[in-house]
Design a protein around this motif. Structure first.
Motif, PDB file in Angstrom:
ATOM      1  N   LYS A   1       3.508   6.055  -5.527  1.00  0.00           N
ATOM      2  CA  LYS A   1       3.303   6.257  -6.964  1.00  0.00           C
ATOM      3  C   LYS A   1       2.232   7.315  -7.224  1.00  0.00           C
ATOM      4  O   LYS A   1       2.367   8.127  -8.138  1.00  0.00           O
ATOM      5  N   ILE A   2       1.178   7.310  -6.422  1.00  0.00           N
ATOM      6  CA  ILE A   2       0.100   8.298  -6.591  1.00  0.00           C
ATOM      7  C   ILE A   2       0.617   9.696  -6.271  1.00  0.00           C
ATOM      8  O   ILE A   2       0.335  10.666  -6.990  1.00  0.00           O
TER       9      ILE A   2
ATOM     10  N   GLN B   1       0.834  -1.201   0.000  1.00  0.00           N
ATOM     11  CA  GLN B   1       0.000   0.000   0.000  1.00  0.00           C
ATOM     12  C   GLN B   1       0.867   1.247   0.000  1.00  0.00           C
ATOM     13  O   GLN B   1       0.556   2.224  -0.686  1.00  0.00           O
TER      14      GLN B   1
ATOM     15  N   ALA C   1       1.022   9.377 -10.566  1.00  0.00           N
ATOM     16  CA  ALA C   1       0.328   8.295 -11.262  1.00  0.00           C
ATOM     17  C   ALA C   1      -1.165   8.360 -10.969  1.00  0.00           C
ATOM     18  O   ALA C   1      -1.575   8.721  -9.867  1.00  0.00           O
ATOM     19  N   LYS C   2      -1.965   8.034 -11.966  1.00  0.00           N
ATOM     20  CA  LYS C   2      -3.410   7.992 -11.775  1.00  0.00           C
ATOM     21  C   LYS C   2      -3.770   6.665 -11.103  1.00  0.00           C
ATOM     22  O   LYS C   2      -3.344   5.606 -11.562  1.00  0.00           O
ATOM     23  N   PRO C   3      -4.564   6.696 -10.042  1.00  0.00           N
ATOM     24  CA  PRO C   3      -4.929   5.449  -9.357  1.00  0.00           C
ATOM     25  C   PRO C   3      -5.585   4.422 -10.275  1.00  0.00           C
ATOM     26  O   PRO C   3      -5.362   3.223 -10.144  1.00  0.00           O
TER      27      PRO C   3
ATOM     28  N   PHE D   1       2.069   1.933  -3.446  1.00  0.00           N
ATOM     29  CA  PHE D   1       1.003   2.512  -4.272  1.00  0.00           C
ATOM     30  C   PHE D   1       0.828   3.992  -3.958  1.00  0.00           C
ATOM     31  O   PHE D   1       0.682   4.814  -4.856  1.00  0.00           O
ATOM     32  N   ILE D   2       0.799   4.333  -2.676  1.00  0.00           N
ATOM     33  CA  ILE D   2       0.635   5.731  -2.271  1.00  0.00           C
ATOM     34  C   ILE D   2       1.784   6.575  -2.794  1.00  0.00           C
ATOM     35  O   ILE D   2       1.580   7.695  -3.275  1.00  0.00           O
TER      36      ILE D   2
ATOM     37  N   ASP E   1      -4.888   3.844 -13.288  1.00  0.00           N
ATOM     38  CA  ASP E   1      -3.904   3.259 -14.200  1.00  0.00           C
ATOM     39  C   ASP E   1      -2.989   2.252 -13.511  1.00  0.00           C
ATOM     40  O   ASP E   1      -2.243   1.537 -14.179  1.00  0.00           O
ATOM     41  N   LEU E   2      -3.022   2.188 -12.187  1.00  0.00           N
ATOM     42  CA  LEU E   2      -2.159   1.266 -11.467  1.00  0.00           C
ATOM     43  C   LEU E   2      -2.736  -0.149 -11.531  1.00  0.00           C
ATOM     44  O   LEU E   2      -3.948  -0.340 -11.444  1.00  0.00           O
TER      45      LEU E   2
END
Length: 67
Positions: free
Chosen positions: A20-21, A14, A25-27, A17-18, A29-30
């Motif tokens: 990258k956002i 997680q 990055a668009k959520p 992911f955070i 697109d992940l």
């Protein structure tokens, strides 16, 4: 007894992911990720109270044994 995801691994993912956002990055697109690490946890106290015997080989194979 439970065979469940390793929550520490899930929380680490997680965080990635955070990161990258926050970097733009668009959520949507992940990619969707599924857990890859699982833990076997055995509660011997509960097993004993239910009158169950957990084989020693299963206890040795478990990631965590609650006594």
């Amino acid at each position: 007894m439970t065979y469940t995801t390793n929550y520490y691994d899930v929380f680490r993912r997680q965080g990635l992911f955070i990161d990258k956002i926050f970097k733009g990055a668009k959520p949507g697109d992940l990619p969707v990720q599924q857990p890859t690490k699982f833990d076997l946890v055995i509660n011997l106290k509960t097993a004993m109270s239910l009158g169950l015997t957990v084989p020693l080989t299963l206890q040795v194979a478990a990631d965590e044994v609650i006594e």
